[in-house]
Design a protein around this motif. Structure first.
Motif, short mmCIF file in Angstrom:
data_model
loop_
_atom_site.label_atom_id
_atom_site.label_comp_id
_atom_site.label_asym_id
_atom_site.label_seq_id
_atom_site.Cartn_x
_atom_site.Cartn_y
_atom_site.Cartn_z
N LEU A 250 0.86 -1.18 0.00
CA LEU A 250 0.00 0.00 0.00
C LEU A 250 0.90 1.23 0.00
N LEU B 263 1.25 4.64 0.96
CA LEU B 263 0.64 5.68 1.79
C LEU B 263 1.28 7.00 1.40
N HIS C 39 -1.32 12.08 1.35
CA HIS C 39 -2.18 11.33 2.26
C HIS C 39 -2.41 12.21 3.49
N PRO C 40 -3.63 12.20 4.03
CA PRO C 40 -3.91 13.11 5.15
C PRO C 40 -2.99 12.92 6.35
N ALA C 41 -2.47 11.71 6.55
CA ALA C 41 -1.71 11.46 7.77
C ALA C 41 -0.24 11.81 7.63
N ASP D 44 -4.73 13.34 13.36
CA ASP D 44 -4.30 11.99 12.99
C ASP D 44 -5.12 10.94 13.70
N PHE E 265 -11.09 16.34 15.75
CA PHE E 265 -10.89 17.55 14.97
C PHE E 265 -10.83 18.81 15.83
N LEU F 128 -2.05 -0.58 11.25
CA LEU F 128 -1.93 0.64 10.45
C LEU F 128 -2.28 1.89 11.26
N ALA F 129 -3.41 1.82 11.98
CA ALA F 129 -3.86 3.01 12.71
C ALA F 129 -2.86 3.39 13.80
N LEU G 204 0.25 4.99 12.38
CA LEU G 204 0.05 6.38 12.02
C LEU G 204 0.06 7.27 13.26
N TYR H 277 -7.38 1.04 -0.08
CA TYR H 277 -7.99 1.67 1.10
C TYR H 277 -9.44 1.23 1.25
N GLU I 180 -10.48 9.10 7.79
CA GLU I 180 -9.74 9.79 6.74
C GLU I 180 -8.26 9.95 7.04
N GLU J 174 -6.46 7.61 8.21
CA GLU J 174 -5.80 6.34 7.94
C GLU J 174 -6.08 5.88 6.50
N LEU J 175 -7.36 5.90 6.14
CA LEU J 175 -7.77 5.28 4.88
C LEU J 175 -8.25 6.30 3.86
N VAL J 176 -7.79 7.52 3.95
CA VAL J 176 -8.18 8.59 3.04
C VAL J 176 -9.69 8.84 3.14
#
Lengths: 372, 334, 157
Positions: free
Chosen positions: A15, A17, A21-23, A126, A130, A353-354, A357, B141, B227, B229-231
């Motif tokens: 994958l 990333l 990517h947002p992270a 992350d 928010f 994964l989480a 990040l 994703y 979002e 993690e997985l967009v």
């Protein structure tokens, strides 16, 4: 892993990333080899924002390179400029007036607070929360306003000069900073109630992404990362520079090495930085803010020297090699994010994964600082 | 003659209800999405949308027009049929669930005896829709999100159903009208305070609400979108109204969930003080719950995926079982 | 480990300056003033001894801070500079090695300090220095097909 799981046929996939990517908070790509959601290998791919600052340092005069320094770690630009001017001053043997040293420390520490506030907000993003970002930005905004008034910039500061600073601070700045210190201190309990005590936040950080002190040493990770692993390494204490030895402040250290420890280190550092600023304001001497007789075109003597400062992300080092001309022969910029990211591959192995990040978030990466 | 007249009237009634429910779902999606921007804006010391119309009230219209004008992109390599079917499969059950919700004593599309069961059968379909959408997207994703959504929804369906089973044992009916009718009077007659049936009833409501959040994939359980993690998770490849339908379905699911919570636990259309029952009480309760859903989303970080499953399997399910056993024992003793 | 103990250890592997009529042959290990230079010990070792130097540093629990190249065009040499810092002491050691510009090769230290992996890749990018035994000496910051080395002094920029 159980024996059954090991004997089962396992299939991994790759994958990518990023680079968008947002992270990753910038153009960073991480090539993940995943087994389900478990990370087998995570290889950071960097260089998307590479601008070869080191070459730029070689083909322009020392003074002309000053604005470049603010464009690497743009979240904490003061420190890069601080490291650079100190290195050149050390090489050229320039002494800085005392008032300028105080102003440098005040502005640098305010920048550290701003950087950490930004980090807290971005880290919560992350993790999927928010709201704290808007609160931290609200506070950070006040620092930027203060710094804008003296430096003329809000982000890529270029405030320090060889021999001092380019602009003296005024009474408005001092009064505003004192007001801000009181304000942020009153806000800290709110942050702890909103973030630190949040059960989901704790679950996502405690015990997640442990980094051992040994790994920090082997990879050269510094700053809040190594202090979160129980090592009280802070350049301001280990190799005291500027007026730091005369100020009373603590180096927050947490031994768990997990995301929570790194978070708490940064939260405590905000408080410590406020203390430093307050003391520096109390003892601020009068006098000039620029050294006299700094030549317009600086020609440091032949030789090399190293200077490193404690940036918001760790130890930022500058090695300047001079051949006696008005341009540096070689300029090495040692960025803390570069080393901090390099341990990600080893430390993220086997993580979800989480969680990985979250670990990536606590490294507090500024991508242009890695790529330079 | 009279038979055909009745048939025609029935058809008209049916059409009106279908149009009405779709409009209700779409309207709620539009304005809940505005609330989703205005309410956190208020939490976060900012304005939120304010340019389109007075106080930004026309923002949802602008959003809708924008979504409609976007091209529906289908990724090369994806399963086109399933990819296009998935948003429909997600939104249809959500609207169908609304058909059996009694909004007031007289307002409700269908008053069927197995209303509660109908809702749970329909709401299980949207999981399938999301899963297929993620799978058909041909995106890594989205595939991860598709796997997550199944695990998550299975885990949360169980405590949800256990709580419902206990409730049905107390009310002795699947008919939503009757369940509300039993709660007539002031608020201590509501099921949430029916402590003589089981002292854990308020807890059962909390389990229901938590599971409802997880079932409608709302933060802090928004694993399928996640979002950072997985967009955009299962919806990564969707554009235009394909994405829009998922969006509407999310809010329709919230409305269904909150309506159901109102009906099952909060006395439906009854006034908390036994006065003036009617539609307005239902709406007030439902929207207070919707507000709570938004409130939770903007206050909490996202849970970890395994944390989410642990919460269900290790905490909510045992608790729901205890509640079920306790209810059974209490019923036997009474 | 105090600096003078390191000094004796490094003396065994450091480059020796040839004896002149005035001075005897001596290893290139100099104690420097931290305030003036930013480091406490300046060591020059032969290129094939950098792993030995890294091992000494590792035993003394030093942290690898950076690896840098310097292009000495006039002498047709590359200098590779290893910056080490002791977390506990705040002391800093610089290890230098020189390789000819024509055949810039020296062993990798990434097996002792895994963090050296990226620093060596960066030095390879910028100078074309080859670290033998490096697990993946591919461009890090430059594009993956880059065949130029921008920090060489003869690179036109």
């Amino acid at each position: 892993m159980s024996i059954e799981a090991q004997t089962l046929h396992r299939e991994t996939f790759i994958l990518n990333l990023g680079p968008q990517h947002p992270a990753t908070h910038g153009v960073l790509r991480i090539k993940l080899t995943l087994d389900g959601e478990y990370i087998e290998d995570a290889e950071p791919v960097i260089g998307y924002g590479h601008r070869m600052h080191e070459k730029m340092g070689e083909n322009r005069t020392y003074a002309k390179f000053l604005p470049n320094t603010g464009r690497m770690d743009y979240v904490a630009a003061m420190f890069n400029t601080h490291g650079y001017v100190c290195a050149v001053e050390r090489l050229a043997g320039i002494t800085v007036p005392e008032r300028a040293e105080f102003i440098r420390v005040i502005t640098a520490e305010l920048n550290r607070v701003a950087s950490h506030l930004l980090w807290v907000g971005a880290f919560l993003i992350d993790l999927g929360g928010f709201t704290p970002l808007l609160y931290t930005f609200d506070d950070r905004e006040q620092i930027l306003d203060l710094l804008e008034a003296v430096t003329g910039a809000r982000l890529t500061f270029c405030y320090y000069r060889f021999g001092g600073v380019c602009n003296d601070i005024d009474d408005d700045f001092i009064a505003g900073t004192r007001k801000f210190i009181a304000h942020l201190r009153s806000r800290m309990p709110m942050y702890h109630a909103l973030i630190t005590k949040n059960i989901i936040f704790r679950r996502r950080c405690e015990g997640i992404g442990p980094i051992s002190a040994e790994n920090c040493r082997k990879y050269g990770a510094t700053g809040p990362v190594i202090r979160g692993s129980g090592v009280a390494y802070d350049v301001r204490k280990a190799e005291p520079y500027s007026i730091y030895p005369r100020l009373d402040f603590n180096v927050p250290v947490y031994g768990q090495g997990d995301c929570m420890a790194r978070y708490l280190v940064r939260m405590d550092e905000i408080v410590e930085s406020l203390r430093i600023v307050e003391q520096a304001l109390d003892r601020l001497p009068g006098g000039p803010v620029m050294a006299e007789k700094v030549p317009r075109i600086l020609k440091p003597p032949k030789g090399d020297c190293y200077f490193n400062v404690e940036s918001a992300r760790g130890s930022f080092g500058v090695r300047v090699v001079s051949d006696g001309t008005d341009k540096a022969y070689r300029m090495k910029l040692r960025s803390p994010c570069f080393s901090n990211l390099s341990l990600f591959q080893e430390c993220s192995r086997g993580m979800l994964l989480a969680d990985a990040l979250a670990l990536l978030g606590t490294l507090d990466l500024v991508i242009p600082d890695i790529d330079r | 003659m009279s038979l055909s007249h009745e048939f025609i009237m029935g058809l008209v009634r049916l059409t009106l209800y279908v149009v009405g429910l779709i409009a209700f779902a779409a309207f709620n999606a539009a304005y809940l999405s505005l609330c989703e921007r205005k309410v956190p804006a208020w939490f976060q010391l900012r304005y939120g949308p304010k340019e389109v119309g007075p106080f930004g009230l026309l923002q949802p219209v602008a959003d809708g027009v924008k979504l409609l004008t976007k091209q529906l992109l289908v990724q090369k390599g994806s399963d086109v049929l399933l990819f296009k079917l998935a948003p429909v499969m997600v939104i249809t059950p959500a609207i169908m669930c609304l058909a059996v919700i009694p909004f007031s004593e007289t307002l409700g599309a269908r008053n069927i005896n197995l209303g509660l069961l109908a809702i749970f059968s329909f709401s299980a379909i949207h999981v399938l829709g999301t899963m297929l959408g993620g799978w058909a997207s041909y995106n890594k994703y989205a595939s991860i999100a598709a796997a997550r959504v199944v695990a998550q929804n299975i885990a949360y369906e169980i405590p949800l159903l256990l709580v419902i089973v206990a409730l049905v044992m107390v009310t002795r009916t699947f008919n939503l009208h009757e369940i509300v009718a039993q709660q007539a009077g002031a608020f201590w007659h509501w099921n949430i305070f029916r402590l003589q049936a089981s002292p854990l009833m308020p807890l059962a409501f909390l389990i229901f609400f938590t599971c409802m959040l997880a079932e409608s994939n709302r933060a802090p359980f928004d694993m399928i979108e996640a979002e950072s993690e997985l967009v955009a998770g299962a919806f990564t490849e969707y554009s235009g109204m394909g994405f829009g339908l998922f969006f509407i379905a999310e809010y329709a699911n919230i409305v269904v969930g909150c309506s159901l919570a109102t009906v099952l636990f909060l006395g439906g259309w009854h006034c908390p003080f036994g006065l003036l029952p009617g539609l307005h009480w239902f709406m007030i309760k439902m929207y207070v719950l919707c507000f709570a859903v938004i409130w939770v989303r903007w206050s909490f970080p996202r849970t970890q995926f395994y944390g989410l499953l642990n919460l269900s399997w290790k905490f909510l399910i045992p608790l729901a079982f205890v509640h079920l056993m306790l209810t059974a024992v209490m019923l036997k003793l009474a | 480990m105090p600096i003078n103990m390191l000094k004796t250890k490094f003396a065994e592997i450091a480059v020796c300056v040839a004896a002149t009529p005035d001075t005897p042959s001596a290893p290139l290990v100099t104690e420097t003033a931290h305030a003036a230079k930013g480091y406490d010990l300046d060591v020059t070792v032969p290129a094939d001894r950098v792993t030995g130097a890294a091992r000494i540093m590792d035993e003394a629990a030093f942290m690898l801070e950076a690896i840098t190249g310097v292009d000495w065009m006039a002498e047709q040499q590359f200098e590779i500079v290893y910056d080490y810092t002791a977390v506990a002491l705040g002391a800093r050691v610089v290890v230098r090695a020189r390789v000819p510009r024509a055949t810039p090769e020296l062993p990798t230290i990434s097996r002792i300090y895994p963090g050296a992996n990226w620093h060596e890749r960066e030095a390879h990018d910028f100078f074309g220095i080859v670290f033998t035994g490096h697990p993946e000496l591919i461009p890090l910051l430059l594009p993956e097909d880059a065949d130029f080395h921008p920090l060489r002094k003869d690179f036109g920029a």
